[in-house]
Design a protein around this motif. Structure first.
Motif, mmCIF file in Angstrom:
data_model
loop_
_atom_site.group_PDB
_atom_site.id
_atom_site.type_symbol
_atom_site.label_atom_id
_atom_site.label_comp_id
_atom_site.label_asym_id
_atom_site.label_seq_id
_atom_site.Cartn_x
_atom_site.Cartn_y
_atom_site.Cartn_z
ATOM 1 N N GLY A 1 4.590 -1.161 3.388
ATOM 2 C CA GLY A 1 5.293 -2.333 3.900
ATOM 3 C C GLY A 1 4.362 -3.516 4.082
ATOM 4 O O GLY A 1 3.135 -3.376 4.111
ATOM 5 N N THR A 2 4.944 -4.678 4.220
ATOM 6 C CA THR A 2 4.160 -5.902 4.366
ATOM 7 C C THR A 2 3.347 -5.897 5.651
ATOM 8 O O THR A 2 2.168 -6.255 5.654
ATOM 9 C CB THR A 2 5.090 -7.140 4.346
ATOM 10 O OG1 THR A 2 5.883 -7.094 3.166
ATOM 11 C CG2 THR A 2 4.296 -8.417 4.383
ATOM 12 N N ALA A 3 3.957 -5.488 6.733
ATOM 13 C CA ALA A 3 3.246 -5.476 8.016
ATOM 14 C C ALA A 3 2.071 -4.504 7.966
ATOM 15 O O ALA A 3 0.982 -4.814 8.466
ATOM 16 C CB ALA A 3 4.198 -5.104 9.143
ATOM 17 N N SER A 4 2.255 -3.357 7.347
ATOM 18 C CA SER A 4 1.172 -2.378 7.229
ATOM 19 C C SER A 4 0.010 -2.956 6.432
ATOM 20 O O SER A 4 -1.156 -2.797 6.803
ATOM 21 C CB SER A 4 1.673 -1.112 6.547
ATOM 22 O OG SER A 4 2.736 -0.555 7.264
ATOM 23 N N SER B 1 1.649 -0.119 13.538
ATOM 24 C CA SER B 1 0.782 -1.271 13.319
ATOM 25 C C SER B 1 -0.630 -1.001 13.821
ATOM 26 O O SER B 1 -1.611 -1.320 13.148
ATOM 27 C CB SER B 1 1.349 -2.508 14.025
ATOM 28 O OG SER B 1 2.611 -2.832 13.505
ATOM 29 N N LEU B 2 -0.737 -0.390 14.980
ATOM 30 C CA LEU B 2 -2.043 -0.049 15.533
ATOM 31 C C LEU B 2 -2.757 0.959 14.643
ATOM 32 O O LEU B 2 -3.972 0.872 14.424
ATOM 33 C CB LEU B 2 -1.882 0.501 16.953
ATOM 34 C CG LEU B 2 -3.175 0.825 17.688
ATOM 35 C CD1 LEU B 2 -4.018 -0.425 17.877
ATOM 36 C CD2 LEU B 2 -2.864 1.463 19.020
ATOM 37 N N GLY B 3 -2.004 1.900 14.119
ATOM 38 C CA GLY B 3 -2.593 2.887 13.209
ATOM 39 C C GLY B 3 -3.161 2.247 11.954
ATOM 40 O O GLY B 3 -4.278 2.559 11.535
ATOM 41 N N TRP B 4 -2.415 1.332 11.342
ATOM 42 C CA TRP B 4 -2.900 0.651 10.144
ATOM 43 C C TRP B 4 -4.093 -0.244 10.456
ATOM 44 O O TRP B 4 -5.011 -0.375 9.642
ATOM 45 C CB TRP B 4 -1.793 -0.133 9.459
ATOM 46 C CG TRP B 4 -0.919 0.745 8.619
ATOM 47 C CD1 TRP B 4 0.368 1.102 8.863
ATOM 48 C CD2 TRP B 4 -1.282 1.412 7.412
ATOM 49 N NE1 TRP B 4 0.817 1.947 7.877
ATOM 50 C CE2 TRP B 4 -0.167 2.143 6.975
ATOM 51 C CE3 TRP B 4 -2.444 1.460 6.652
ATOM 52 C CZ2 TRP B 4 -0.194 2.914 5.812
ATOM 53 C CZ3 TRP B 4 -2.466 2.231 5.501
ATOM 54 C CH2 TRP B 4 -1.350 2.948 5.090
ATOM 55 N N LEU C 1 -6.701 2.179 -0.674
ATOM 56 C CA LEU C 1 -6.182 2.190 0.692
ATOM 57 C C LEU C 1 -5.260 0.989 0.928
ATOM 58 O O LEU C 1 -4.180 1.140 1.498
ATOM 59 C CB LEU C 1 -7.322 2.158 1.699
ATOM 60 C CG LEU C 1 -6.821 2.023 3.122
ATOM 61 C CD1 LEU C 1 -6.666 3.375 3.746
ATOM 62 C CD2 LEU C 1 -7.692 1.117 3.914
ATOM 63 N N LEU C 2 -5.678 -0.175 0.479
ATOM 64 C CA LEU C 2 -4.831 -1.361 0.661
ATOM 65 C C LEU C 2 -3.552 -1.260 -0.165
ATOM 66 O O LEU C 2 -2.498 -1.753 0.242
ATOM 67 C CB LEU C 2 -5.612 -2.624 0.324
ATOM 68 C CG LEU C 2 -6.739 -2.971 1.302
ATOM 69 C CD1 LEU C 2 -7.516 -4.187 0.813
ATOM 70 C CD2 LEU C 2 -6.203 -3.201 2.694
ATOM 71 N N TYR C 3 -3.631 -0.593 -1.314
ATOM 72 C CA TYR C 3 -2.432 -0.368 -2.118
ATOM 73 C C TYR C 3 -1.443 0.534 -1.369
ATOM 74 O O TYR C 3 -0.239 0.252 -1.334
ATOM 75 C CB TYR C 3 -2.815 0.253 -3.466
ATOM 76 C CG TYR C 3 -1.624 0.636 -4.300
ATOM 77 C CD1 TYR C 3 -0.891 -0.330 -4.980
ATOM 78 C CD2 TYR C 3 -1.218 1.969 -4.407
ATOM 79 C CE1 TYR C 3 0.210 0.018 -5.747
ATOM 80 C CE2 TYR C 3 -0.126 2.326 -5.164
ATOM 81 C CZ TYR C 3 0.586 1.344 -5.839
ATOM 82 O OH TYR C 3 1.671 1.691 -6.578
ATOM 83 N N LEU C 4 -1.966 1.608 -0.759
ATOM 84 C CA LEU C 4 -1.097 2.491 0.027
ATOM 85 C C LEU C 4 -0.480 1.753 1.212
ATOM 86 O O LEU C 4 0.696 1.957 1.539
ATOM 87 C CB LEU C 4 -1.870 3.702 0.527
ATOM 88 C CG LEU C 4 -2.284 4.726 -0.518
ATOM 89 C CD1 LEU C 4 -3.149 5.806 0.113
ATOM 90 C CD2 LEU C 4 -1.056 5.332 -1.175
ATOM 91 N N ALA C 5 -1.272 0.890 1.838
ATOM 92 C CA ALA C 5 -0.740 0.111 2.954
ATOM 93 C C ALA C 5 0.352 -0.842 2.464
ATOM 94 O O ALA C 5 1.388 -1.003 3.125
ATOM 95 C CB ALA C 5 -1.861 -0.676 3.631
ATOM 96 N N ALA C 6 0.138 -1.450 1.309
ATOM 97 C CA ALA C 6 1.143 -2.367 0.768
ATOM 98 C C ALA C 6 2.420 -1.619 0.389
ATOM 99 O O ALA C 6 3.528 -2.140 0.567
ATOM 100 C CB ALA C 6 0.585 -3.105 -0.447
#
Length: 104
Positions: free
Chosen positions: A65-68, A9-12, A57-62
């Motif tokens: 996972g949701t939290a990412s 979470s901190l990384g994201w 970037l937001l697509y990769l985060a999605a």
């Protein structure tokens, strides 16, 4: 296991802060290019590139996972006012933010 989730979470959040900072800081250069008629095509390409990179970037985060996705989005949202405040301090007090002026 919770330590891994906290670090992820901190990384994201840090990735979101970095991406948001770059996105907003590049806006200044983009506006300067838009004001110069000969550089408008470069400004439009830069604008599209900024949005595509942030969206990617937001697509990769999605996809991660949701939290990412939420942490990365929070990072982007927190970075905007911070970068704008820093930019306002660097530009100087003579420039009024939010005032309309002629574009040449």
């Amino acid at each position: 296991m919770p330590e891994k989730e906290i670090l992820t979470s901190l990384g994201w959040l840090l990735v979101g802060l970095l991406a948001g900072s770059v996105h907003v800081a590049a806006l200044w250069v983009n506006v300067q290019f838009l004001m110069t008629p000969s550089r408008r095509p470069v400004a439009i390409a830069m604008l599209l590139g900024r949005f595509l990179l942030l969206g990617g970037l937001l697509y990769l985060a999605a996809r991660s996972g949701t939290a990412s996705f939420l942490w990365a989005t929070c990072g982007v949202l927190v970075a905007r006012p911070l970068v704008l405040r820093i930019m306002k301090a660097r530009i100087g007090p003579g420039v009024r933010i939010g005032e309309e002026g002629p574009l040449r």
